[in-house]
Design an enzyme around this catalytic site. Structure first.
Site, PDB file in Angstrom:
ATOM      1  N   SER A 103       0.817  -1.211   0.000  1.00  0.00           N
ATOM      2  CA  SER A 103       0.000   0.000   0.000  1.00  0.00           C
ATOM      3  C   SER A 103       0.852   1.262   0.000  1.00  0.00           C
ATOM      4  O   SER A 103       2.031   1.238   0.343  1.00  0.00           O
ATOM      5  CB  SER A 103      -0.893   0.024   1.235  1.00  0.00           C
ATOM      6  OG  SER A 103      -0.091   0.223   2.391  1.00  0.00           O
ATOM      7  N   GLU A 161       6.698  -0.381  -4.656  1.00  0.00           N
ATOM      8  CA  GLU A 161       5.685  -0.441  -5.723  1.00  0.00           C
ATOM      9  C   GLU A 161       4.347  -0.440  -5.023  1.00  0.00           C
ATOM     10  O   GLU A 161       4.049  -1.355  -4.283  1.00  0.00           O
ATOM     11  CB  GLU A 161       5.931  -1.708  -6.560  1.00  0.00           C
ATOM     12  CG  GLU A 161       5.122  -1.732  -7.839  1.00  0.00           C
ATOM     13  CD  GLU A 161       3.789  -2.417  -7.630  1.00  0.00           C
ATOM     14  OE1 GLU A 161       2.860  -1.726  -7.160  1.00  0.00           O
ATOM     15  OE2 GLU A 161       3.692  -3.612  -7.936  1.00  0.00           O
ATOM     16  N   CYS A 211      -2.316  -4.917  -8.472  1.00  0.00           N
ATOM     17  CA  CYS A 211      -1.895  -3.515  -8.494  1.00  0.00           C
ATOM     18  C   CYS A 211      -2.113  -2.893  -9.866  1.00  0.00           C
ATOM     19  O   CYS A 211      -2.092  -1.680 -10.007  1.00  0.00           O
ATOM     20  CB  CYS A 211      -0.450  -3.367  -8.054  1.00  0.00           C
ATOM     21  SG  CYS A 211       0.668  -4.513  -8.845  1.00  0.00           S
TER      22      CYS A 211
END
Lengths: 449, 449
Positions: free
Chosen positions: A192, A215, A250
């Protein structure tokens, strides 16, 4: 955190750095073989701990073993080495040659949403080992059994130097202690934005700065140009990209922009209906489920058009006009979150570039276009804006499903990642954990390259 | 700081990003031509403001114009572009191609010790412009006239987009405001460790993290192996490397390790005498002069053997045993500082690697060896340790004089720099200011590459 773990990695660093490319490959292959041999057991434990489906996990295990072998092949072939050489370029006409060396111990945080491919022996661990760095992985707190199983399976591959690879468990304070430890030279994290920011802040307080490759995901905008909007066949793949893995990728598309025309409205309606009809399964953690629930409540309270399906988590599409988009941009509906949800925006095609320009940094941006001159002309205007925002541009595809190939760039400008010059997928991921050194006039018998 | 400067650079960024390689080259050539045409005037102003000698400054001006043209040639030839391509590597067999794009506005801090080559239109500015980024340079407070002159000379080269290049003046608070400004995407700095640390801390408080490429210098250890110590011809070049430019080079050797043998002691004595007999000229700033004065007083109060010459600043060598070195390692005598000073250590040759292992990160490490099997065998042990510490290994040379060539690596582990994976000299310096983007299946008519 037991500080001996870091001390042992520091002591192992020169040993691991001396592993030849072939030795690194053999180690990575041994890990891959151990995981493949225990496939059924892994899939059982992971499915139980994560709720992810068997087909998805089977594919992910194949990707995980495949990328370990690919990273090993890359360094065994010497493809990670620098090609910079300035023959007779130094003072007195001596040669200058660049080599690359590993940075030292790397802290890796295993990701919950890719328990294998970005787990204990995933891409970050594999690329750090390929670079010649010892790795300390912190297990994801939601997946202690998966993490320990993966570690136990591959540990024998490190029999010659057990401290080359270590696993620790713990919560946020353990994470902070790990990245602040003196011997750690780089950090790799997938998770996150709040988690990434916390690691960055912890590292900022170190006396020695180190890079943090975090990331953190994004909303991965998709732009459907007018010609493409006529093609209803495109809807199913997009809807599947939203709801697959219960939207916990993601690269999940969280924003789809379609023309505000009858054709575009039909595309939007079809997409909303297919998303709402999508299959879901339980989310990875209670916190993620709560976050999606909060998003669902915010959407329903917004007065916007909502298509909501059955299931827990509920798949859901919110359809808005471009005017609505403005007030959504800083709010919850367009913040990156996990869950089978999407915001569909109806906008005039001449406003597509302006919509793109208003977005934050992204892992990906996708364009759907047909072969018409009209769509291509619009794409020519849109692409420079999207390239300024994203790490990867997808043409007539979906952003989920990241190919593990040399030219992949899985990264992007903040807040998608903390290091826009890097990738966490593909062989260039190795470069995060090595640094170049110039050898000026050094004879080859003293230092072979 | 006037925030409009940053706003204008942000507005100019897409324009500069679209400059072709040939346009970037033409701009850099125009800057180089303007500087070359005003050479006499530049040398007068710089010599007056810095105290540096004409021969040194003449050479530096040539390097400055040469590196601007070299950076221009590099991007005009497309050599900065990514070579990563995965033909048919994407989903459905589409091609994935990497391109590189500029990161956006770059803040550059001009260095006092290279008023031309790392000044307003030096290597950092040149490589950021070559990457396609607007640049805002903060003038060094000690060199307002030099900075303004350089800016005024090259400004006409930016007539088509004046905001591509801006100059601001100010002190520490201006520096902090500049690197914290929202539109700035990268920072390049050459200067002291305290200055670099202050910029890193300011950047750490931003909501969007950006990379800081701070080059802060080091003590650049030199190891003279037993065979080489017999060769008295090596002494003069080493002594010149210590005292040249009054010791105000970031690659000045501040530590020379010689064998603790009669031959080594003779080498040490000769080196100390030549350093003490070296010519010096006034230092760049009062603060640097005061720092060297403090070093001189600490050396004289230390009870160690001191060779001190005439002049202001006084050239000076301190000779110590390896036992003394231990207590020096954390103290003032072995901290990086500017000035014509060196610490010479007499150590048993079997302890050379241990001495190297005790050092911090360095820009350079130098080995002097003859062709004998004994020196080569010793070098084979020493080099892996030095490579673990430094960004460049110099063999039978001096660390000062950084060749501007492709394979150069002017960088190194903390505290030499804040970004050990980067270089501030050579064409790879451009990479600091660009990021890769993957194009997945994008047709060439929509986005040419």
């Amino acid at each position: 955190m037991d500080e001996r773990v870091v001390a042992e990695a520091v002591a192992a660093a020169p040993v691991v750095a001396r592993w030849t490319g072939a030795q690194r490959r053999d180690t990575l292959y041994a890990c891959a073989d151990a995981l493949a041999a225990a496939g059924d057991r892994i899939l059982r434990v992971v499915a139980d701990e994560t709720g992810l489906g068997q087909a998805r996990l089977t594919a992910e295990l194949g990707r995980t073993t495949g990328q370990l072998r690919q990273l090993g092949d890359y360094v065994a072939a010497g493809r990670h080495l620098s090609v910079r050489r300035s023959a007779a370029g130094g003072p007195g006409g001596v040669d200058i040659d660049q080599i690359v060396v590993p940075v030292g111990p790397v802290a890796v945080f295993s990701a919950s949403n890719f328990p294998l491919a970005f787990g204990v022996m995933g891409g970050d661990t594999g690329s750090a080992l390929a670079a010649g760095c010892p790795v300390i992985v912190k297990a994801h707190p939601a997946q202690p059994l998966t993490s320990q199983l993966l570690y136990d399976l591959v540990a024998p591959a490190f029999a010659s130097e057990p401290a080359a690879f270590a696993l620790i468990h713990g919560g946020a304070s353990t994470s902070v202690a790990l990245v602040k430890a003196d011997g750690i030279k780089a950090v790799a994290f997938t998770g996150s934005q709040a988690g990434g920011r916390a690691l960055l802040d912890a590292v900022a307080s170190r006396s020695e700065p180190i890079p943090v490759f975090a990331e953190m995901g994004s909303i991965n905008p998709v732009f459907v140009l007018p010609g493409a909007a006529r093609d209803a066949d495109r809807v199913a793949a997009l809807a599947g990209s939203v709801t697959g893995s219960s939207g916990q990728l993601c690269t999940k598309p969280g924003l789809v922009v379609v023309p505000d025309s009858p054709v575009g409205q039909a595309f939007a309606s079809a997409l909303a209906a297919l998303v709402a009809g999508g299959d879901t399964h339980r989310m990875l953690t209670d916190a993620m489920a709560a976050e999606h629930g909060s998003w669902v409540r915010a959407a329903q309270a917004s007065g916007l058009r909502v298509d909501r399906g059955e299931g827990d988590p509920a798949p859901m599409a919110v359809t808005v006009s471009r005017a609505d988009l403005h007030r959504l941009l800083d709010g919850e509906l367009l913040s990156e979150h996990f869950g089978p949800s999407v915001v569909i925006v109806l906008a005039a095609e001449e406003d597509f570039a302006a919509v793109a320009a208003g977005l934050e940094g992204q892992l990906t941006a996708t364009v759907h276009a047909d072969a018409s001159p009209q769509d291509h002309a619009l794409a020519q205007q849109l692409l420079p804006v999207l390239i300024g925002k994203a790490g990867r541009i997808v043409w007539n595809g979906v952003p989920t499903g990241v190919a593990v190939v040399d030219a992949m760039l899985h990264g992007g400008p903040w807040p998608a990642t903390s290091a826009s010059w890097s990738t966490s997928v593909g062989s260039a991921a190795i470069e995060r954990f090595q640094r170049p050194v110039a050898l000026q006039g050094v004879p080859a018998d003293v230092y072979p390259r």
